[in-house]
Design a protein around this motif. Structure first.
Motif, PDB file in Angstrom:
ATOM      1  N   VAL A  87      37.843  64.265  44.652  1.00  0.00           N
ATOM      2  CA  VAL A  87      38.277  65.483  45.335  1.00  0.00           C
ATOM      3  C   VAL A  87      38.075  66.702  44.441  1.00  0.00           C
ATOM      4  CG1 VAL A  87      40.299  66.689  46.240  1.00  0.00           C
ATOM      5  CG2 VAL A  87      39.895  64.292  46.857  1.00  0.00           C
ATOM      6  N   ALA A  88      38.393  66.564  43.158  1.00  0.00           N
ATOM      7  CA  ALA A  88      38.344  67.704  42.243  1.00  0.00           C
ATOM      8  C   ALA A  88      36.958  68.320  42.144  1.00  0.00           C
ATOM      9  CB  ALA A  88      38.821  67.275  40.861  1.00  0.00           C
ATOM     10  N   GLU A  89      35.914  67.505  42.264  1.00  0.00           N
ATOM     11  CA  GLU A  89      34.565  68.029  42.056  1.00  0.00           C
ATOM     12  C   GLU A  89      34.062  68.907  43.204  1.00  0.00           C
ATOM     13  OE1 GLU A  89      31.046  65.210  42.561  1.00  0.00           O
ATOM     14  OE2 GLU A  89      32.739  63.799  42.493  1.00  0.00           O
ATOM     15  N   LEU A  90      34.731  68.922  44.336  1.00  0.00           N
ATOM     16  CA  LEU A  90      34.267  69.741  45.456  1.00  0.00           C
ATOM     17  C   LEU A  90      34.153  71.211  45.062  1.00  0.00           C
ATOM     18  CD1 LEU A  90      36.173  68.319  48.568  1.00  0.00           C
ATOM     19  CD2 LEU A  90      34.051  67.529  47.519  1.00  0.00           C
ATOM     20  N   ALA A  91      35.016  71.662  44.185  1.00  0.00           N
ATOM     21  CA  ALA A  91      35.008  73.063  43.764  1.00  0.00           C
ATOM     22  C   ALA A  91      33.784  73.421  42.933  1.00  0.00           C
ATOM     23  CB  ALA A  91      36.280  73.370  42.988  1.00  0.00           C
ATOM     24  N   ASP A  92      33.037  72.432  42.474  1.00  0.00           N
ATOM     25  CA  ASP A  92      31.880  72.681  41.611  1.00  0.00           C
ATOM     26  C   ASP A  92      30.617  73.072  42.374  1.00  0.00           C
ATOM     27  OD1 ASP A  92      33.524  71.925  39.499  1.00  0.00           O
ATOM     28  OD2 ASP A  92      32.774  69.858  39.466  1.00  0.00           O
ATOM     29  N   GLY A 117      45.471  70.436  46.977  1.00  0.00           N
ATOM     30  CA  GLY A 117      45.472  71.191  45.723  1.00  0.00           C
ATOM     31  C   GLY A 117      44.354  72.221  45.684  1.00  0.00           C
ATOM     32  N   LEU A 118      43.179  71.845  46.199  1.00  0.00           N
ATOM     33  CA  LEU A 118      42.079  72.795  46.276  1.00  0.00           C
ATOM     34  C   LEU A 118      42.432  73.940  47.221  1.00  0.00           C
ATOM     35  CD1 LEU A 118      39.025  70.349  46.584  1.00  0.00           C
ATOM     36  CD2 LEU A 118      39.796  71.559  44.535  1.00  0.00           C
TER      37      LEU A 118
END
Length: 200
Positions: free
Chosen positions: A63-68, A96-97
């Motif tokens: 999930v965290a990498e979507l912002a990249d 969180g995003l």
């Protein structure tokens, strides 16, 4: 270079094939296109008995990498007129995003498959757009400059809301050349718009 993530869930390989075509199109537009998938939720024993394709080469995304990425193009089969639970589960972890506004202004797009011509392609695509809009993403579809979506000489997916394919009731139909061409167009179109937005 514009970074595009093609993020998909595929049970039997139809959306996996479409994801490859979408990524090809994005690369044709000069983008760096990465293909990843969301985790499978079906227990392995049941998945094997059900014929679910477990040998997909794409790595599993976090999930965290979507912002990249500058753009994310999501692919999912349709389940009763909505996205598959595997994709919904992944998106439900993006709170969180959302709280950080991490996806605001990025390009979002979607493509889907159904078992039949009228199996909920457009409801799945438009319901997917709702999630993207909540994240503040710029939603991009397939304009009618892609004339293949008006094809009437064969049964074919494709809509202004996103590329689509029809798997057939038993899943035996694979994406047609026309459907794959529309998917490549979508990848090019999204990458082109993302590049323009990133340059501002």
């Amino acid at each position: 270079m514009t970074k595009v993530l093609v993020l998909y869930y595929s049970s039997y390989g139809h959306i996996e094939a479409m994801a490859g075509a979408v990524a090809e199109g994005a690369r044709e537009a000069g983008a760096e296109a990465v293909v990843k998938r969301v985790p499978e939720l079906v227990p392995e024993e049941i998945a094997r008995k059900s014929g679910i394709k477990l040998d997909q080469a794409a790595p599993v995304a976090t999930v965290a990498e979507l912002a990249d990425y500058d753009a994310i193009i999501f692919g999912t089969p349709t389940r009763f007129g909505n996205m598959a639970s595997q994709m919904r589960n992944f998106l439900d972890q993006t709170g969180g995003l959302w709280a950080r506004g991490a996806l605001i202004g990025k390009v979002g797009s979607a493509f889907v498959s159904t078992g039949t011509q009228h199996g909920g392609q457009e409801t799945t695509l438009t319901s997917f757009h709702t999630t993207l809009l909540h994240h503040g993403m710029v939603v991009v579809g397939v304009p009618y400059s892609e004339a293949r979506q008006t094809t009437m000489s064969e049964i074919s997916g494709g809509s202004p809301y996103g590329a689509t394919t029809i798997a057939g009731g038993d899943g035996s139909r694979t994406p047609s050349d026309n459907e794959l061409a529309i998917a490549r167009f979508q990848g090019r179109h999204v990458a082109t718009i993302a590049a323009k937005l990133a340059a501002r």
